[in-house]
Scaffold this motif. Structure first.
Motif, mmCIF file in Angstrom:
data_model
loop_
_atom_site.group_PDB
_atom_site.id
_atom_site.type_symbol
_atom_site.label_atom_id
_atom_site.label_comp_id
_atom_site.label_asym_id
_atom_site.label_seq_id
_atom_site.Cartn_x
_atom_site.Cartn_y
_atom_site.Cartn_z
ATOM 1 N N SER A 231 0.836 -1.201 0.000
ATOM 2 C CA SER A 231 0.000 0.000 0.000
ATOM 3 C C SER A 231 0.871 1.251 0.000
ATOM 4 C CB SER A 231 -0.933 0.000 1.202
ATOM 5 O OG SER A 231 -0.182 -0.055 2.411
ATOM 6 N N PHE A 232 0.352 2.286 -0.641
ATOM 7 C CA PHE A 232 1.069 3.567 -0.709
ATOM 8 C C PHE A 232 0.043 4.687 -0.646
ATOM 9 C CE2 PHE A 232 2.653 7.210 -3.138
ATOM 10 C CZ PHE A 232 3.875 7.431 -2.528
ATOM 11 N N SER A 233 0.290 5.656 0.228
ATOM 12 C CA SER A 233 -0.603 6.796 0.373
ATOM 13 C C SER A 233 0.236 8.057 0.532
ATOM 14 C CB SER A 233 -1.520 6.610 1.585
ATOM 15 O OG SER A 233 -2.396 7.703 1.736
ATOM 16 N N ALA A 234 -0.220 9.153 -0.085
ATOM 17 C CA ALA A 234 0.534 10.398 -0.013
ATOM 18 C C ALA A 234 -0.401 11.589 -0.144
ATOM 19 C CB ALA A 234 1.597 10.449 -1.110
ATOM 20 N N ALA A 252 9.937 -5.607 -11.047
ATOM 21 C CA ALA A 252 9.600 -6.992 -11.387
ATOM 22 C C ALA A 252 8.625 -7.560 -10.377
ATOM 23 C CB ALA A 252 10.865 -7.845 -11.443
ATOM 24 N N GLY A 253 7.715 -8.393 -10.866
ATOM 25 C CA GLY A 253 6.786 -9.085 -9.996
ATOM 26 C C GLY A 253 5.437 -8.421 -9.822
ATOM 27 N N GLY A 309 11.224 -1.096 -1.729
ATOM 28 C CA GLY A 309 11.660 -0.548 -3.001
ATOM 29 C C GLY A 309 10.513 0.027 -3.807
ATOM 30 N N VAL A 310 9.364 -0.667 -3.806
ATOM 31 C CA VAL A 310 8.195 -0.174 -4.528
ATOM 32 C C VAL A 310 7.728 1.153 -3.936
ATOM 33 C CG1 VAL A 310 5.760 -0.606 -5.022
ATOM 34 C CG2 VAL A 310 7.421 -2.443 -5.310
ATOM 35 N N LEU A 314 7.645 4.887 -5.736
ATOM 36 C CA LEU A 314 6.421 5.681 -5.823
ATOM 37 C C LEU A 314 6.612 7.039 -5.141
ATOM 38 C CD1 LEU A 314 3.706 2.947 -5.185
ATOM 39 C CD2 LEU A 314 4.057 4.240 -7.297
ATOM 40 N N ALA A 315 7.335 7.049 -4.038
ATOM 41 C CA ALA A 315 7.609 8.314 -3.354
ATOM 42 C C ALA A 315 8.413 9.253 -4.248
ATOM 43 C CB ALA A 315 8.349 8.059 -2.045
#
Length: 338
Positions: A231-234, A252-253, A309-310, A314-315
């Motif tokens: 998950s990523f939130s900003a 990858a993946g 890393g993901v 994204l950041a």
């Protein structure tokens, strides 16, 4: 309010790989979604259609030939029209392709479809781990099928003589495509379709909240160890150029990405819902609700992901674009509906 398009998922794989087992598993575990099925078998009697009879809300069965060879894009549109009628109330469509069909042709038909009620939901290639090397020897084209797929399910892993070696071999051939080991075609349906958002399809076009996205990843007792979600939130808006560079060169993946994006671009104050499956990319544009916080909220789903890393990459996409870059949203708009 217009309804979001219905995802169409293609199940492919050579004869006996376990496609029907996977389909039956999904039909027994729909998790609130109404599944429409197109079963494509090679022969006069459609054995696969008989095996799923009574377990599906609506089905169209094709016999005596491969779907990808039997119809053109317009023919497929006519076929899918029966399942996408509003009265059918179908949430997701699964096409079980013949074991003798070339999945690339099937995907091209879907991507060229003029039916605006559907969207591409991904190509899932099912591989028989116990027979893979023998199958590959007889059908060397399987290497291309694996590379073309959005997700590879290495089925019957419990019957492989050396499961670790087989997993490493298939991952090497797939070239970065996520590969998940399975038995009896059992996979968490949340990996293939969003059960919560589909369940709300009949009532709303979908106001995407981060809690809803995370709810999709609450697998409970379902099989989930083979794949991950990040998950990523900003609050800070996203630079459109930077995000498109990320999407063009994804870690990858990654199998799927979903969520909403708040872009930092003058004159583009809309909310953009992001949907990716493999290399397929689509944005859907809508207006922010009056009191809705403007933020980016994404969920990344895949196998073997470097979560930190993901998130770091994204950041790196956050921030304002170059003030002199008047066309920074062009690449986003190119992939946008609505």
């Amino acid at each position: 309010m217009a309804q979001p398009p219905i995802p169409v998922i293609v199940l492919a794989g050579f004869l006996g790989a376990g496609k029907t087992s996977l389909l039956n598993h999904l039909l027994r575990n729909p998790q609130g979604a109404r599944i429409g099925v197109v079963v494509n078998d090679f022969g006069q009697i459609n054995i696969d259609a008989l095996s799923v009879a009574g377990q599906v809300d609506a089905s169209v069965s094709l016999g005596n030939g491969c779907l990808c060879c039997a119809v053109d894009a317009r023919g497929l549109d006519n076929l899918l029209a029966r399942l996408t009628r509003p009265s059918s109330r179908i949430d997701v469509i699964v096409i079980e392709s013949s074991g003798l069909a070339d999945p690339r042709g099937m995907v091209r038909l879907l991507l060229n479809s003029t039916n605006r009620r559907i969207s591409y939901g991904g190509l899932v290639e099912v591989v028989d781990a116990a027979e893979f090397e023998r199958t590959r020897h007889r059908h060397p084209e399987i290497d291309q099928h694996l590379r073309f797929a959005d997700l590879v399910l290495l089925n019957k892993i419990d019957r492989a003589a050396d499961p670790d070696r087989m997993l490493e071999l298939v991952r090497g051939i797939s070239g970065g495509t996520p590969v998940l080991p399975t038995t009896h075609g059992r996979v968490d349906p949340a990996l293939l379709f969003d059960r919560e958002s589909l369940r709300r399809r009949r009532d709303t076009a979908g106001q995407l909240s981060f809690d809803d996205l995370l709810a999709d990843d609450d697998c409970g007792d379902h099989l989930h160890a083979a794949y991950q979600s990040v998950s990523f939130s900003a609050e800070q808006p996203v630079n459109p150029r930077a995000l498109m560079r990320f999407l063009d060169d994804r870690p990858a993946g990654i199998y799927r990405m979903k969520g909403q994006v708040h872009f930092a671009a003058p004159g583009h104050g809309h909310k953009f819902a992001l949907h990716t499956v493999g290399d397929f990319l689509r944005f859907h544009r809508s207006r922010w609700a009056r009191d809705e916080p403007r933020r980016t909220q994404l969920v990344v789903i895949g196998s073997g992901l470097d979560a930190d890393g993901v998130r770091a990459r994204l950041a790196d996409c956050l921030g304002e674009p170059d003030p002199d870059d008047e066309h920074c949203m062009l690449d986003v708009v190119k992939y946008t509906r609505g």
